[in-house]
Design a protein around this motif. Sequence first.
Motif, PDB file in Angstrom:
ATOM      1  N   GLU A 140      58.032  77.663  75.547  1.00 60.46           N
ATOM      2  CA  GLU A 140      59.268  78.416  75.768  1.00 60.46           C
ATOM      3  C   GLU A 140      59.635  79.155  74.500  1.00 60.46           C
ATOM      4  O   GLU A 140      59.497  78.637  73.400  1.00 60.46           O
ATOM      5  CB  GLU A 140      60.390  77.458  76.167  1.00 60.46           C
ATOM      6  CG  GLU A 140      61.689  78.153  76.523  1.00 60.46           C
ATOM      7  CD  GLU A 140      62.749  78.084  75.435  1.00 60.46           C
ATOM      8  OE1 GLU A 140      63.665  78.908  75.445  1.00 60.46           O
ATOM      9  OE2 GLU A 140      62.633  77.218  74.549  1.00 60.46           O
ATOM     10  N   ARG A 141      60.071  80.392  74.669  1.00 66.17           N
ATOM     11  CA  ARG A 141      60.545  81.183  73.548  1.00 66.17           C
ATOM     12  C   ARG A 141      61.651  82.098  74.039  1.00 66.17           C
ATOM     13  O   ARG A 141      61.449  82.878  74.973  1.00 66.17           O
ATOM     14  CB  ARG A 141      59.398  82.003  72.965  1.00 66.17           C
ATOM     15  CG  ARG A 141      59.800  82.738  71.723  1.00 66.17           C
ATOM     16  CD  ARG A 141      58.619  83.434  71.109  1.00 66.17           C
ATOM     17  NE  ARG A 141      59.033  83.988  69.831  1.00 66.17           N
ATOM     18  CZ  ARG A 141      58.228  84.219  68.847  1.00 66.17           C
ATOM     19  NH1 ARG A 141      56.955  83.940  68.953  1.00 66.17           N
ATOM     20  NH2 ARG A 141      58.679  84.742  67.735  1.00 66.17           N
ATOM     21  N   ASP A 142      62.819  81.974  73.439  1.00 69.59           N
ATOM     22  CA  ASP A 142      63.970  82.819  73.771  1.00 69.59           C
ATOM     23  C   ASP A 142      64.302  82.814  75.267  1.00 69.59           C
ATOM     24  O   ASP A 142      64.569  83.859  75.857  1.00 69.59           O
ATOM     25  CB  ASP A 142      63.742  84.268  73.294  1.00 69.59           C
ATOM     26  CG  ASP A 142      63.543  84.358  71.793  1.00 69.59           C
ATOM     27  OD1 ASP A 142      64.156  83.544  71.062  1.00 69.59           O
ATOM     28  OD2 ASP A 142      62.774  85.234  71.339  1.00 69.59           O
ATOM     29  N   GLY A 143      64.239  81.641  75.875  1.00 70.60           N
ATOM     30  CA  GLY A 143      64.593  81.520  77.288  1.00 70.60           C
ATOM     31  C   GLY A 143      63.517  81.949  78.260  1.00 70.60           C
ATOM     32  O   GLY A 143      63.746  81.986  79.469  1.00 70.60           O
ATOM     33  N   VAL A 144      62.331  82.291  77.768  1.00 73.00           N
ATOM     34  CA  VAL A 144      61.206  82.647  78.638  1.00 73.00           C
ATOM     35  C   VAL A 144      60.176  81.530  78.550  1.00 73.00           C
ATOM     36  O   VAL A 144      59.696  81.189  77.477  1.00 73.00           O
ATOM     37  CB  VAL A 144      60.576  83.995  78.241  1.00 73.00           C
ATOM     38  CG1 VAL A 144      59.354  84.294  79.106  1.00 73.00           C
ATOM     39  CG2 VAL A 144      61.600  85.119  78.341  1.00 73.00           C
TER      40      VAL A 144
ATOM     41  N   LYS B 143      61.805  83.490  83.333  1.00 72.57           N
ATOM     42  CA  LYS B 143      62.952  83.570  82.427  1.00 72.57           C
ATOM     43  C   LYS B 143      64.083  82.711  82.988  1.00 72.57           C
ATOM     44  O   LYS B 143      64.328  82.701  84.194  1.00 72.57           O
ATOM     45  CB  LYS B 143      63.403  85.025  82.331  1.00 72.57           C
ATOM     46  CG  LYS B 143      64.572  85.268  81.392  1.00 72.57           C
ATOM     47  CD  LYS B 143      64.851  86.762  81.320  1.00 72.57           C
ATOM     48  CE  LYS B 143      66.053  87.122  80.517  1.00 72.57           C
ATOM     49  NZ  LYS B 143      66.089  86.744  79.161  1.00 72.57           N
TER      50      LYS B 143
ATOM     51  N   THR C 154      54.922  83.517  83.792  1.00 69.81           N
ATOM     52  CA  THR C 154      56.128  83.385  82.971  1.00 69.81           C
ATOM     53  C   THR C 154      57.365  83.458  83.851  1.00 69.81           C
ATOM     54  O   THR C 154      57.383  84.138  84.881  1.00 69.81           O
ATOM     55  CB  THR C 154      56.220  84.483  81.891  1.00 69.81           C
ATOM     56  OG1 THR C 154      56.192  85.756  82.515  1.00 69.81           O
ATOM     57  CG2 THR C 154      55.100  84.372  80.887  1.00 69.81           C
TER      58      THR C 154
END
Length: 126
Positions: free
Chosen positions: A40-44, A57, A55
Amino acid sequence: MSKKQLYTLEYPVRCSPTILYEFLSTPSGLQEWFADKVDERDGVFNFSWNGSNDTAKVIEREEEKYIRFHWSHAPAEEYFEFRIEKSEVTNQTILVIKDFAEKREIKDQSMLWDYQVKDLFHRLGN
């Protein structure tokens, strides 16, 4: 292409909403039962299954209540959601899953969720 419709599945679960929410909303929790690998990165969230990737979000969330995801390839109005509810009568925790599928695919998709939720329950000791 036929339009997908929303369907809902409910599963009674024996565990606290706090623990259940961790399994539904964190990469390490989702990796336990939902996908082979989750980052996970920045809500994705990036999900991997047998070499294929997808992916999603996070579009809405409320701690220990629900989390709603939108697949990157899906139409804007579609999502999948994990919601934690309490039965008014039995006070039991209920996992509610909402997802979209074509009408003819709902049964198969429901069976896939059943299989995955069984794995989740195994991890939770249910």
